[in-house]
Write a protein that holds these residues in place. Structure first.
Motif, PDB file in Angstrom:
ATOM      1  N   THR A 249      59.282  23.779  -3.531  1.00  0.00           N
ATOM      2  CA  THR A 249      60.225  24.661  -3.596  1.00  0.00           C
ATOM      3  C   THR A 249      59.869  25.680  -4.690  1.00  0.00           C
ATOM      4  O   THR A 249      59.086  25.329  -5.898  1.00  0.00           O
ATOM      5  N   ALA A 250      59.941  26.845  -4.431  1.00  0.00           N
ATOM      6  CA  ALA A 250      59.513  28.109  -5.706  1.00  0.00           C
ATOM      7  C   ALA A 250      60.232  27.519  -6.881  1.00  0.00           C
ATOM      8  O   ALA A 250      61.340  27.361  -7.003  1.00  0.00           O
TER       9      ALA A 250
ATOM     10  N   ASP B 173      61.646  29.406  -9.300  1.00  0.00           N
ATOM     11  CA  ASP B 173      62.740  29.890  -9.375  1.00  0.00           C
ATOM     12  C   ASP B 173      63.985  29.586  -8.546  1.00  0.00           C
ATOM     13  O   ASP B 173      65.095  29.998  -8.723  1.00  0.00           O
ATOM     14  N   GLU B 174      63.858  28.735  -7.760  1.00  0.00           N
ATOM     15  CA  GLU B 174      64.762  28.107  -6.883  1.00  0.00           C
ATOM     16  C   GLU B 174      65.098  26.790  -6.827  1.00  0.00           C
ATOM     17  O   GLU B 174      65.860  25.863  -6.152  1.00  0.00           O
ATOM     18  N   ARG B 175      64.323  26.098  -8.080  1.00  0.00           N
ATOM     19  CA  ARG B 175      64.519  24.576  -8.158  1.00  0.00           C
ATOM     20  C   ARG B 175      65.685  24.312  -8.753  1.00  0.00           C
ATOM     21  O   ARG B 175      66.093  25.055  -9.808  1.00  0.00           O
ATOM     22  N   THR B 176      66.405  23.191  -8.415  1.00  0.00           N
ATOM     23  CA  THR B 176      67.686  22.926  -9.168  1.00  0.00           C
ATOM     24  C   THR B 176      67.369  22.422 -10.645  1.00  0.00           C
ATOM     25  O   THR B 176      66.116  21.840 -10.774  1.00  0.00           O
TER      26      THR B 176
END
Length: 216
Positions: free
Chosen positions: A62-63, A65-68
């Motif tokens: 996952t990129a 800046d897109e990780r939870t």
């Protein structure tokens, strides 16, 4: 200054563990050659690495800046282990055979450090780093023995360490470590003693040779 990453996975402490004892001989010979060097020791029995979770696994795909927040926290733990692996000039792993395979703690460490696109893939970041594995076992699983087909330690570690991470892999294999404690194996004690002696000799020689090679 050289860095040795030393991974132990035996559940038994000290002299009760063949893999720890032989690995310690390697480490001592290494430190004799590199008294100013750094040894990073991870005892996976005393301080286990968390088994891989969905967050820890998916974060690697996952990129950033897109990780939870959960992915970020789980991935941070993996990154610490990956950084240690990448910073090592050489790696030493104690991998006793438990029920025909490696300890689950060592599998958890491998799951954490194997990251496609970084440590694995077309250009693994750790490619070429030498790794010596002390693969102790209670019996013998060598070619030609009755249990040859049950050998899943060296085969598995070759697939992961050599073929996937592309490390420069070497083994030390102390066999028949149960012989002194199992009356049914009493006749095999001389073979066990010979294997143990050979393993100590290999540990010292391989450590010195590797240390000299890296210092050249």
């Amino acid at each position: 200054m050289t860095t040795l990453l030393h991974i132990d996975s035996s559940v038994f402490p000290g002299e009760r563990s063949a893999s720890r004892t032989i690995a310690n001989a390697f480490r001592q010979a290494w430190q004799d050659q590199h008294p100013e060097g750094v040894v990073i020791h991870r005892d996976l029995a005393a301080d286990p690495v968390p088994h891989i979770t969905a967050d820890a696994w998916s974060a690697g795909h996952t990129a950033p800046d897109e990780r939870t927040p959960q992915q970020v926290a789980a991935f941070a733990a993996r990154l610490r282990l990956i950084d240690e692996l990448e910073e090592a000039d050489a790696i030493l792993i104690g991998a006793p055979m438990y029920n025909f395979s490696i300890p689950s703690t060592l599998k958890a460490w491998l799951d954490a450090v194997l990251l496609p696109g970084r440590t694995a893939g077309e250009k693994p970041s750790v490619a070429g780093t030498p790794v010596v594995v002390v693969a102790s076992r209670g019996g013998s699983y060598a070619p030609g023995t009755p249990r040859e087909g049950f050998e899943f330690v060296q085969n598995y570690l070759e697939a992961v360490l050599k073929n996937t991470l592309r490390l420069d892999l070497d083994f030390i294999v102390p066999e028949l470590t149960m012989a002194p404690r199992n009356p049914a194996m009493a006749d095999l004690v001389p073979l066990y003693e010979a294997s143990r002696t050979r393993a100590f000799e290999e540990a010292t020689v391989k450590a010195r040779d590797l240390a000299k090679r890296l210092a050249a």
